[in-house]
Structures are given as structure tokens and as C-alpha cells.
Write a protein that holds these residues in place. Structure first.
Motif, PDB file in Angstrom:
ATOM      1  N   PRO A   1      67.653  52.284   6.555  1.00 58.20           N
ATOM      2  CA  PRO A   1      66.485  53.151   6.737  1.00 58.20           C
ATOM      3  C   PRO A   1      65.946  53.174   8.168  1.00 58.20           C
ATOM      4  N   THR A   2      66.098  52.088   8.913  1.00 55.98           N
ATOM      5  CA  THR A   2      65.594  52.106  10.296  1.00 55.98           C
ATOM      6  C   THR A   2      66.402  53.084  11.148  1.00 55.98           C
ATOM      7  N   VAL A   3      67.702  53.187  10.878  1.00 57.64           N
ATOM      8  CA  VAL A   3      68.547  54.148  11.594  1.00 57.64           C
ATOM      9  C   VAL A   3      68.115  55.562  11.222  1.00 57.64           C
ATOM     10  N   GLU A   4      67.835  55.774   9.938  1.00 59.88           N
ATOM     11  CA  GLU A   4      67.383  57.087   9.492  1.00 59.88           C
ATOM     12  C   GLU A   4      66.079  57.471  10.196  1.00 59.88           C
ATOM     13  N   GLU A   5      65.163  56.530  10.305  1.00 60.93           N
ATOM     14  CA  GLU A   5      63.890  56.799  10.987  1.00 60.93           C
ATOM     15  C   GLU A   5      64.113  57.155  12.452  1.00 60.93           C
ATOM     16  N   GLU A   6      65.008  56.422  13.116  1.00 62.94           N
ATOM     17  CA  GLU A   6      65.319  56.718  14.519  1.00 62.94           C
ATOM     18  C   GLU A   6      65.928  58.112  14.662  1.00 62.94           C
ATOM     19  N   MET A   7      66.811  58.462  13.743  1.00 59.55           N
ATOM     20  CA  MET A   7      67.438  59.782  13.786  1.00 59.55           C
ATOM     21  C   MET A   7      66.386  60.881  13.606  1.00 59.55           C
ATOM     22  N   MET A   8      65.471  60.679  12.672  1.00 62.68           N
ATOM     23  CA  MET A   8      64.435  61.677  12.422  1.00 62.68           C
ATOM     24  C   MET A   8      63.518  61.826  13.647  1.00 62.68           C
ATOM     25  N   ARG A   9      63.204  60.711  14.301  1.00 64.15           N
ATOM     26  CA  ARG A   9      62.377  60.777  15.518  1.00 64.15           C
ATOM     27  C   ARG A   9      63.099  61.558  16.617  1.00 64.15           C
ATOM     28  N   GLU A  10      64.383  61.304  16.763  1.00 65.52           N
ATOM     29  CA  GLU A  10      65.135  62.006  17.801  1.00 65.52           C
ATOM     30  C   GLU A  10      65.230  63.501  17.499  1.00 65.52           C
ATOM     31  N   ILE A  11      65.462  63.838  16.241  1.00 64.62           N
ATOM     32  CA  ILE A  11      65.517  65.257  15.865  1.00 64.62           C
ATOM     33  C   ILE A  11      64.192  65.921  16.176  1.00 64.62           C
ATOM     34  N   GLU A  12      63.088  65.245  15.822  1.00 64.66           N
ATOM     35  CA  GLU A  12      61.761  65.809  16.083  1.00 64.66           C
ATOM     36  C   GLU A  12      61.508  65.956  17.582  1.00 64.66           C
ATOM     37  N   THR A  13      61.995  64.995  18.372  1.00 63.46           N
ATOM     38  CA  THR A  13      61.838  65.067  19.826  1.00 63.46           C
ATOM     39  C   THR A  13      62.591  66.265  20.404  1.00 63.46           C
ATOM     40  N   VAL A  14      63.789  66.478  19.921  1.00 57.65           N
ATOM     41  CA  VAL A  14      64.628  67.557  20.448  1.00 57.65           C
ATOM     42  C   VAL A  14      64.187  68.917  19.916  1.00 57.65           C
ATOM     43  N   VAL A  15      63.949  68.992  18.608  1.00 56.30           N
ATOM     44  CA  VAL A  15      63.656  70.263  17.968  1.00 56.30           C
ATOM     45  C   VAL A  15      62.170  70.611  18.035  1.00 56.30           C
ATOM     46  N   GLY A  16      61.341  69.598  18.008  1.00 58.17           N
ATOM     47  CA  GLY A  16      59.899  69.847  18.019  1.00 58.17           C
ATOM     48  C   GLY A  16      59.428  70.396  16.689  1.00 58.17           C
ATOM     49  N   LYS A  17      58.490  71.310  16.738  1.00 54.62           N
ATOM     50  CA  LYS A  17      57.896  71.843  15.513  1.00 54.62           C
ATOM     51  C   LYS A  17      58.561  73.135  15.029  1.00 54.62           C
ATOM     52  N   GLN A  18      59.586  73.587  15.763  1.00 54.70           N
ATOM     53  CA  GLN A  18      60.225  74.841  15.352  1.00 54.70           C
ATOM     54  C   GLN A  18      60.992  74.668  14.036  1.00 54.70           C
ATOM     55  N   GLU A  19      61.087  75.747  13.306  1.00 54.97           N
ATOM     56  CA  GLU A  19      61.813  75.711  12.027  1.00 54.97           C
ATOM     57  C   GLU A  19      63.308  75.671  12.292  1.00 54.97           C
ATOM     58  N   LEU A  20      64.010  74.936  11.441  1.00 59.41           N
ATOM     59  CA  LEU A  20      65.470  74.885  11.529  1.00 59.41           C
ATOM     60  C   LEU A  20      66.060  75.979  10.681  1.00 59.41           C
ATOM     61  N   HIS A  21      67.081  76.642  11.190  1.00 56.17           N
ATOM     62  CA  HIS A  21      67.777  77.697  10.443  1.00 56.17           C
ATOM     63  C   HIS A  21      69.248  77.357  10.384  1.00 56.17           C
ATOM     64  N   SER A  22      69.872  77.695   9.264  1.00 54.56           N
ATOM     65  CA  SER A  22      71.311  77.421   9.141  1.00 54.56           C
ATOM     66  C   SER A  22      72.141  78.547   9.679  1.00 54.56           C
TER      67      SER A  22
END
Length: 100
Positions: free
Chosen positions: A79-100
């Protein structure tokens, strides 16, 4: 099977023609290009090239699905790796919506 083989041959021929017209080969040197040049040198037959490209196309979905499955299991177990990944995604993507 014949349709797939014919489609591979067409794609390889298109790649071969593209390679013959590019100005700078370095920008277009991938595995398929290497196979085509090996055939041009006489190291491989056309059938060898077709089979290699076909196997790359067919094998990718299987190996990718197995890799993703194990990656998701490992993330779930750490879970700590998952949390780090989520933080990095949020840092890179910010608040914008993700689209497939």
C-alpha cells in the motif's frame, strides 16, 4: 491465418517502402526495421521476418495481460507504493480529468 499472414506481409512491405524514403534512418530504427535490414543483408528470409513480426503482434497481448496482473497484485500487497504512485500521478496530472 492466411488473412493475418497477408496483413503482416502488407505491413512489412509498407515499412520497407517507408525505410527506403526516409532521410534519417536513426529516427526509424526499431525492431521491425532491424529485421528488414537483416533480410536485405541475407541474414534472414522474408518468411523469417514475417514470422518474427507476427509473433510480436500475437504475443504482446498475452504477455502484457500477465505483466499487468502481477503488477496489480504487487501494488495491492504494498500500500505504501500505491500511495506514492497516486501522489506522483496527482503531481503530474493535477486536477484535470483523465480520459481513455
Amino acid at each position: 491465418s492466411k488473412d493475418l499472414k497477408g496483413a503482416m506481409e502488407t505491413l512489412i512491405e509498407q515499412k520497407r517502402q517507408k525505410l527506403s524514403t526516409v532521410e534519417k534512418l536513426d529516427d526509424h530504427m526499431d525492431f521491425a526495421s532491424q529485421l528488414i535490414f537483416a533480410q536485405n543483408r541475407g541474414d534472414l528470409t522474408a518468411e523469417n521476418v514475417n514470422q518474427c513480426v507476427l509473433e510480436m503482434m500475437i504475443a504482446a497481448p498475452d504477455t502484457l495481460s500477465v505483466t499487468l496482473f502481477f503488477m496489480l497484485i504487487l501494488i495491492a500487497e504494498h500500500p505504501t507504493v500505491e500511495e506514492e504512485m497516486m501522489r506522483e500521478i496527482e503531481t503530474v496530472v493535477g486536477k484535470q480529468e483523465l480520459h481513455s
